[in-house]
Structures are given as structure tokens and as C-alpha cells.
Design a protein around this motif. Structure first.
Motif, PDB file in Angstrom:
ATOM      1  N   UNK A 114     -22.792   5.295  40.269  1.00 53.66           N
ATOM      2  CA  UNK A 114     -22.279   4.522  39.132  1.00 53.66           C
ATOM      3  C   UNK A 114     -20.881   5.115  38.952  1.00 53.66           C
ATOM      4  N   UNK A 115     -19.840   4.487  38.996  1.00 53.58           N
ATOM      5  CA  UNK A 115     -18.448   4.991  38.713  1.00 53.58           C
ATOM      6  C   UNK A 115     -17.941   4.547  37.338  1.00 53.58           C
ATOM      7  N   UNK A 116     -17.972   5.689  36.468  1.00 60.70           N
ATOM      8  CA  UNK A 116     -17.666   5.299  35.141  1.00 60.70           C
ATOM      9  C   UNK A 116     -15.929   5.705  34.783  1.00 60.70           C
ATOM     10  N   UNK A 117     -15.595   4.642  34.181  1.00 62.95           N
ATOM     11  CA  UNK A 117     -14.168   4.264  33.675  1.00 62.95           C
ATOM     12  C   UNK A 117     -13.063   5.169  34.682  1.00 62.95           C
ATOM     13  N   UNK A 118     -13.180   4.623  35.962  1.00 59.75           N
ATOM     14  CA  UNK A 118     -12.198   5.107  36.785  1.00 59.75           C
ATOM     15  C   UNK A 118     -11.082   4.038  36.820  1.00 59.75           C
ATOM     16  N   UNK A 119     -10.429   3.760  35.587  1.00 55.58           N
ATOM     17  CA  UNK A 119      -9.632   2.719  35.387  1.00 55.58           C
ATOM     18  C   UNK A 119      -8.044   3.110  35.176  1.00 55.58           C
ATOM     19  N   UNK A 120      -7.272   2.324  35.267  1.00 51.57           N
ATOM     20  CA  UNK A 120      -5.769   2.787  35.076  1.00 51.57           C
ATOM     21  C   UNK A 120      -5.721   3.344  33.635  1.00 51.57           C
TER      22      UNK A 120
END
Length: 181
Positions: A8-14
Motif C-alpha cells: 500500500x503506497x499512501x499519498x506519494x502524490x505531487x
């Protein structure tokens, strides 16, 4: 019972790494996170991005944090360094937890997953709340400590300690994790 993992990759957003809610410490985890995702993809382990995708002027969380990761904007996109690929899954979320009013649990069950590998931001908030729901739903939790972080070292360490003590999370590093998978 055999262990069946998903990452689960949580919020690795720009917006979390370089934008509206920029976390300088988030940049530091990008190489190890990318390494973990490559290794898991090669082993056929599902990669699931749990991404904030807020509705502007509606979502409760925006009252506290201001506009960030508004659905359909570049800020709500996965950072390019993590190379979202066609085999990955994306679960949009409007609260801290990747499970809250999403289909994440259904997806994990359909994939036969019983253990989640937690990565991303922030160990004391979104990673914590996603882990809380994972625990309540019966999933085992592994935290890749060099693929998670928080705004501060204190928040990061607090988050890891909480995950271990309250949810029995296994805290490990990417290299050890990839060797054991």
C-alpha cells in the motif's frame, strides 16, 4: 496459511512531495520506495496506491489542511519517480485512511491478500489510520521504515512506535523485506 502480500503506497502524490503540502522528508524515501515497488512488481506482489483525491470545497479534511490533492489536478497524481504502471491499482480516498468508504478491503480480499506492506506519508497520520483499519479488518502489517516518513523526525518515530506497539506491525527496511519475499 501462506502469506499473501500487497504493497500500500499512501499519498506519494505531487502535492505531498513537492506541492501544496510539501514534505521535504518525503523526497528522501522516493528511491527506496521505487526500489520496493520494482521488486514487488517483479515478484507479482500487487501494488496499490491509496491516494488522496479530494472534492474541492466539500471534503472535511480540507478545513484542517487547506486545498491539496484535489481530484483531477496534477497535485493529486502519483509522483513520476514511482512509475505508476498498468498492473498497479489506484484507490482514491477522501480521508486519512485508505479503507474509509473505499473499496480497498474488497480489492485486497479479491486478491487473496492477508498482509499489507505500508509505505508512504505520513507514519503518524495517513499511514497510521490506514494501518488501523487494516488491523481492525484482520490484516497483518509490515512497515517499510525507509519507505515511510512524516513531516518531522519526532512524528515519524512516534508513528513507527505506535504502529508496532498498537497493531503489532513488523518494522523492517526495504532491503530486508525484498530478501524475505
Amino acid at each position: 496459511m501462506d502469506t499473501k502480500y500487497a504493497v500500500l503506497v499512501v499519498d506519494m502524490l505531487n502535492d505531498f512531495v513537492t506541492g501544496a503540502l510539501k514534505c521535504d522528508r518525503g523526497l528522501a524515501i522516493v528511491p527506496k520506495t521505487a526500489e520496493l515497488l520494482r521488486g514487488c512488481r517483479e515478484k507479482g506482489i500487487p501494488v496499490i496506491f491509496c491516494n488522496d483525491a479530494h472534492i474541492q470545497n466539500i471534503d472535511h479534511e480540507l478545513k484542517l489542511w487547506g486545498d491539496h490533492a484535489i481530484a483531477g489536478t496534477p497535485g493529486a497524481e502519483v509522483i513520476p519517480e514511482l512509475a505508476l504502471c498498468s498492473a498497479d491499482y489506484v484507490v482514491p480516498k477522501r480521508r486519512y485512511s485508505g479503507f474509509f468508504h473505499t473499496d480497498l478491503d474488497l480489492l485486497l480480499k479479491e486478491l487473496g491478500v492477508n498482509t499489507v506492506i505500508m509505505t508512504g506519508l505520513h507514519t503518524h497520520m495517513c499511514v497510521r489510520h490506514t494501518s488501523a483499519d487494516a488491523y481492525q479488518l484482520g490484516y497483518d502489517i509490515v512497515v517499510a521504515k525507509d519507505a515511510t516518513d512524516s513531516f518531522t523526525e519526532e512524528d515519524y518515530q512516534y508513528g513507527l512506535k505506535y504502529l508496532k506497539e498498537v497493531y503489532g506491525a513488523e518494522i523492517t527496511d526495504v532491503d530486508s523485506l525484498l530478501e524475505s519475499l
